[in-house]
Design a protein around this motif. Structure first.
Motif, PDB file in Angstrom:
ATOM      1  N   LEU A 145       0.760  -1.106   0.035  1.00  0.00           N
ATOM      2  CA  LEU A 145       0.135  -0.131  -0.156  1.00  0.00           C
ATOM      3  C   LEU A 145       0.908   1.128   0.032  1.00  0.00           C
ATOM      4  O   LEU A 145       0.646   2.346  -0.750  1.00  0.00           O
ATOM      5  CB  LEU A 145      -0.811  -0.001   1.292  1.00  0.00           C
ATOM      6  CG  LEU A 145      -1.950   1.086   1.377  1.00  0.00           C
ATOM      7  CD1 LEU A 145      -2.992   0.805   0.234  1.00  0.00           C
ATOM      8  CD2 LEU A 145      -2.774   1.059   2.710  1.00  0.00           C
ATOM      9  N   LEU A 146       2.056   1.060   0.745  1.00  0.00           N
ATOM     10  CA  LEU A 146       2.814   2.272   0.972  1.00  0.00           C
ATOM     11  C   LEU A 146       3.334   2.568  -0.453  1.00  0.00           C
ATOM     12  O   LEU A 146       3.540   3.864  -0.933  1.00  0.00           O
ATOM     13  CB  LEU A 146       3.883   2.243   1.995  1.00  0.00           C
ATOM     14  CG  LEU A 146       4.812   3.517   2.205  1.00  0.00           C
ATOM     15  CD1 LEU A 146       4.131   4.609   2.633  1.00  0.00           C
ATOM     16  CD2 LEU A 146       5.889   2.829   3.225  1.00  0.00           C
ATOM     17  N   MET A 147       3.946   1.506  -0.846  1.00  0.00           N
ATOM     18  CA  MET A 147       4.772   1.816  -2.362  1.00  0.00           C
ATOM     19  C   MET A 147       3.743   2.207  -3.567  1.00  0.00           C
ATOM     20  O   MET A 147       4.185   3.083  -4.318  1.00  0.00           O
ATOM     21  CB  MET A 147       5.441   0.644  -2.715  1.00  0.00           C
ATOM     22  CG  MET A 147       6.702   0.244  -2.015  1.00  0.00           C
ATOM     23  SD  MET A 147       7.889   1.729  -2.195  1.00  0.00           S
ATOM     24  CE  MET A 147       8.043   1.859  -3.884  1.00  0.00           C
ATOM     25  N   MET A 148       2.386   1.696  -3.518  1.00  0.00           N
ATOM     26  CA  MET A 148       1.398   2.024  -4.595  1.00  0.00           C
ATOM     27  C   MET A 148       1.297   3.559  -4.096  1.00  0.00           C
ATOM     28  O   MET A 148       1.021   4.279  -5.352  1.00  0.00           O
ATOM     29  CB  MET A 148       0.201   1.276  -4.121  1.00  0.00           C
ATOM     30  CG  MET A 148       0.326  -0.187  -4.638  1.00  0.00           C
ATOM     31  SD  MET A 148      -1.171  -1.323  -4.280  1.00  0.00           S
ATOM     32  CE  MET A 148      -2.551  -0.213  -4.710  1.00  0.00           C
ATOM     33  N   PHE A 149       1.047   4.084  -3.167  1.00  0.00           N
ATOM     34  CA  PHE A 149       0.730   5.353  -2.823  1.00  0.00           C
ATOM     35  C   PHE A 149       2.131   6.170  -3.205  1.00  0.00           C
ATOM     36  O   PHE A 149       1.778   7.148  -4.043  1.00  0.00           O
ATOM     37  CB  PHE A 149       0.751   5.669  -1.437  1.00  0.00           C
ATOM     38  CG  PHE A 149       0.249   7.156  -1.080  1.00  0.00           C
ATOM     39  CD1 PHE A 149      -0.995   7.669  -1.113  1.00  0.00           C
ATOM     40  CD2 PHE A 149       1.270   8.081  -0.760  1.00  0.00           C
ATOM     41  CE1 PHE A 149      -1.422   9.029  -0.963  1.00  0.00           C
ATOM     42  CE2 PHE A 149       0.977   9.298  -0.228  1.00  0.00           C
ATOM     43  CZ  PHE A 149      -0.553   9.817  -0.381  1.00  0.00           C
ATOM     44  N   GLN A 159       3.719   9.520 -10.375  1.00  0.00           N
ATOM     45  CA  GLN A 159       2.841   9.439 -11.812  1.00  0.00           C
ATOM     46  C   GLN A 159       2.425  10.858 -11.704  1.00  0.00           C
ATOM     47  O   GLN A 159       2.207  11.603 -12.901  1.00  0.00           O
ATOM     48  CB  GLN A 159       2.135   8.373 -11.732  1.00  0.00           C
ATOM     49  CG  GLN A 159       1.348   8.363 -12.983  1.00  0.00           C
ATOM     50  CD  GLN A 159       0.591   7.017 -13.001  1.00  0.00           C
ATOM     51  OE1 GLN A 159       0.622   6.333 -12.236  1.00  0.00           O
ATOM     52  NE2 GLN A 159      -0.288   6.913 -14.358  1.00  0.00           N
ATOM     53  N   GLU A 160       1.734  11.221 -10.527  1.00  0.00           N
ATOM     54  CA  GLU A 160       0.876  12.681 -10.615  1.00  0.00           C
ATOM     55  C   GLU A 160       1.992  13.966 -10.861  1.00  0.00           C
ATOM     56  O   GLU A 160       1.579  14.749 -11.575  1.00  0.00           O
ATOM     57  CB  GLU A 160       0.179  12.903  -9.382  1.00  0.00           C
ATOM     58  CG  GLU A 160      -1.423  11.954  -9.320  1.00  0.00           C
ATOM     59  CD  GLU A 160      -2.137  12.462 -10.573  1.00  0.00           C
ATOM     60  OE1 GLU A 160      -2.475  13.725 -10.707  1.00  0.00           O
ATOM     61  OE2 GLU A 160      -2.483  11.591 -11.405  1.00  0.00           O
ATOM     62  N   SER A 190       6.634  -2.214  -9.742  1.00  0.00           N
ATOM     63  CA  SER A 190       7.203  -1.825 -10.893  1.00  0.00           C
ATOM     64  C   SER A 190       6.396  -2.384 -12.087  1.00  0.00           C
ATOM     65  O   SER A 190       6.161  -2.087 -13.207  1.00  0.00           O
ATOM     66  CB  SER A 190       8.636  -1.895 -10.989  1.00  0.00           C
ATOM     67  OG  SER A 190       9.358  -1.212 -10.081  1.00  0.00           O
ATOM     68  N   LEU A 191       6.319  -3.803 -12.077  1.00  0.00           N
ATOM     69  CA  LEU A 191       5.632  -4.608 -13.090  1.00  0.00           C
ATOM     70  C   LEU A 191       3.951  -4.000 -13.292  1.00  0.00           C
ATOM     71  O   LEU A 191       3.473  -4.045 -14.264  1.00  0.00           O
ATOM     72  CB  LEU A 191       5.375  -5.871 -12.736  1.00  0.00           C
ATOM     73  CG  LEU A 191       6.883  -6.636 -12.920  1.00  0.00           C
ATOM     74  CD1 LEU A 191       6.720  -8.261 -12.322  1.00  0.00           C
ATOM     75  CD2 LEU A 191       7.340  -6.607 -14.170  1.00  0.00           C
ATOM     76  N   THR A 192       3.495  -3.411 -11.904  1.00  0.00           N
ATOM     77  CA  THR A 192       2.231  -2.950 -12.080  1.00  0.00           C
ATOM     78  C   THR A 192       2.164  -1.914 -13.178  1.00  0.00           C
ATOM     79  O   THR A 192       1.201  -1.563 -13.897  1.00  0.00           O
ATOM     80  CB  THR A 192       1.580  -2.948 -10.569  1.00  0.00           C
ATOM     81  OG1 THR A 192       1.631  -4.099 -10.124  1.00  0.00           O
ATOM     82  CG2 THR A 192       0.224  -2.454 -10.548  1.00  0.00           C
ATOM     83  N   GLY A 193       2.841  -0.933 -12.563  1.00  0.00           N
ATOM     84  CA  GLY A 193       3.106   0.424 -13.311  1.00  0.00           C
ATOM     85  C   GLY A 193       3.073   0.203 -14.733  1.00  0.00           C
ATOM     86  O   GLY A 193       2.541   0.987 -15.572  1.00  0.00           O
ATOM     87  N   ILE A 194       4.241  -0.755 -15.228  1.00  0.00           N
ATOM     88  CA  ILE A 194       4.594  -0.906 -16.587  1.00  0.00           C
ATOM     89  C   ILE A 194       3.198  -1.502 -17.214  1.00  0.00           C
ATOM     90  O   ILE A 194       2.770  -1.234 -18.367  1.00  0.00           O
ATOM     91  CB  ILE A 194       5.614  -1.768 -16.881  1.00  0.00           C
ATOM     92  CG1 ILE A 194       7.013  -1.308 -16.304  1.00  0.00           C
ATOM     93  CG2 ILE A 194       5.637  -2.480 -18.278  1.00  0.00           C
ATOM     94  CD1 ILE A 194       8.146  -2.120 -16.291  1.00  0.00           C
TER      95      ILE A 194
END
Length: 458
Positions: free
Chosen positions: A315-319, A325-326, A366-370
């Motif tokens: 959760l922390l890294m996703m945030f 990204q913003e 990282s894989l989720t963002g890609i």
């Protein structure tokens, strides 16, 4: 506001009214004022008694000249950038569009760039946008209907469709919804989108927005309708399905055999973009027996010094990732990519070395963002960014059972959703075999109508 009065040769007083910066006098002075001031009303075989009669019968130096007989309508035309002419003794006024403001030239859309295909994009000028469509669909079946929306902005909105292809039911529905809009102003087409959607509280947009004229033209040929709004380069297309946001213009510009692979990769990575963090938490926390032993030992070793539970780490890294990204989106073009890349490298490396975050978490995020970046439309990525958090909460609460509940709720919502009477999750639900095959496999253009390459039916 500029008011200029003139006296013709016969003594008639004439008043010219326009807004400085909104209208230009160049064409009017050359084609209208000089002949009137030095020659008076031109006379043909029958005597002309008024300027309105002159324009109607034999002299049209300005295009789209209209006569208005009410003060409200006259004021509206002046505020829109028209040139108004009033003549003493005549009950009507003449108005003609004479834009004098600067406009942006036609450029390639930055958010929807393609490797092949047209490099033209819509601009803020409505007439330019309709012209871009007319150049692509050269047929009298292309129709446009104009609406004025907004009490203060008086924004012109054009409904365009191909007669005979567009559904009359959808057209009637769109006209009815446009007529019910009661807003002080419409600054962008996004204002209309929220008024027109079937379910504004859904995560998924039921109207597609695009800057590309070729996408709008292709959609009109498929029987859809589009809305063009003055002042914005984004057109709205309706009705759409869930799969519309996952398709790229390059799917129809590249060879069809390669499109099959790219579509499958895109669909799989779309699932990864919102499900991978939740699956990682469910496997590592609730179901470690489903992970190969050597891999699980490596994950446990990497997490040995981490002070937080797995769900809190993810959760922390996703945030942090969403924050970077913003920052990259809203910073200037020269700084955005630099801040995103350097921020991700520095923060990720420092967090791992400090023992706050484990290495597998960095890999998963990282894989989720890609995977999210493979979705061709930015508006289509937003629902999956929020779903990522919801699925993580379900999986962190009940493991695979919670993840399954989240997927079931998601599918139920997609099945119940509609876009102007069209099932949003079609052709999967309701099931439509031929359309489903075309969704996965992009057939050659010569096979669209069941014909072979030489035009004969098999």
């Amino acid at each position: 506001m500029i008011l200029r009065s003139y006296r013709l040769k016969d003594g008639t007083m004439l008043l010219l009214a326009y807004l400085d910066g909104m209208a230009s006098l160049d064409s009017a002075e050359e084609n209208l004022l000089k002949p009137l001031l030095f020659g008076g009303l031109p006379q043909g075989m029958a005597r002309i008694q008024s300027l309105a009669e002159m324009f109607a019968r034999e002299w049209m130096p300005l295009s789209n000249v209209k006569t208005v007989d009410s003060m409200e309508e006259l004021v509206r035309h002046i505020l829109l950038g028209s040139l108004a002419m009033l003549v003493n003794g005549e009950p009507t006024a003449l108005v003609a569009p004479a834009p004098g403001y600067e406009t942006r030239g036609i450029q390639e859309p930055h958010k929807e760039s393609t490797l092949r295909g047209s490099k033209e994009g819509f601009v803020e000028q409505l007439r330019t946008n309709t012209t871009l469509l007319r150049r692509r669909i050269v047929h009298d079946g292309l129709k446009t209907e104009s609406f004025t929306i907004g009490t203060y902005t008086q924004t012109e909105v054009v409904l365009t469709y191909i007669k005979g292809k567009a559904s009359e039911r959808v057209l009637a529905d769109v006209r009815e919804r446009l007529g019910k809009i009661e807003a002080d102003g419409v600054i962008d087409s996004a204002y209309l989108e929220e008024w027109l959607e079937d379910n504004s509280f859904s995560l998924f947009p039921q109207i597609l927005n695009t800057e590309r004229p070729d996408i709008v033209a292709a959609s009109l040929l498929e029987g859809k309708v589009a809305l063009l709004t003055n002042g914005t380069p984004f057109a709205l297309i309706m009705p759409i399905t869930f799969w519309s946001g996952l398709q790229s213009a390059d799917d129809y510009f590249e060879r069809f055999v390669f499109v099959i692979l790219t579509r499958m990769v895109r669909y799989i990575l779309t699932f990864v973009s919102f499900a991978l963090p939740a699956l990682y938490v469910a496997l590592s926390t609730f179901h470690p027996e489903m992970v190969p032993s050597n891999l699980m030992i490596g994950i446990a070793t990497a997490r040995e010094n981490s002070p937080f539970p797995t769900m809190i780490e993810v959760l922390l890294m996703m945030f942090v990732f969403d924050g970077l990204q913003e920052a990259g989106v809203h910073l200037p073009n020269q700084l955005g990519p630099v801040v995103s890349i350097i921020g991700a490298l520095v923060i990720g490396q420092a967090a791992v070395e400090a023992g706050i975050i484990s290495t597998p978490i960095i890999i998963v995020i990282s894989l989720t963002g890609i995977a999210a970046y493979t979705i061709p439309r930015y508006s289509a990525t937003l629902p999956f960014r929020l779903l990522r958090y919801l699925m993580l909460i379900f999986a962190g609460w009940l493991g695979f059972v919670g993840f399954a509940f989240g997927v079931i709720f998601l599918l139920l919502h997609l099945v119940m959703l509609e876009s102007f009477g069209t099932p949003f999750f079609s052709p999967v639900a309701p099931f439509d075999g031929p359309r489903l095959k075309n969704l996965i496999v992009r057939y050659p253009f010569w096979a669209k109508n069941g014909r072979n390459k030489k035009g004969r039916r098999p």
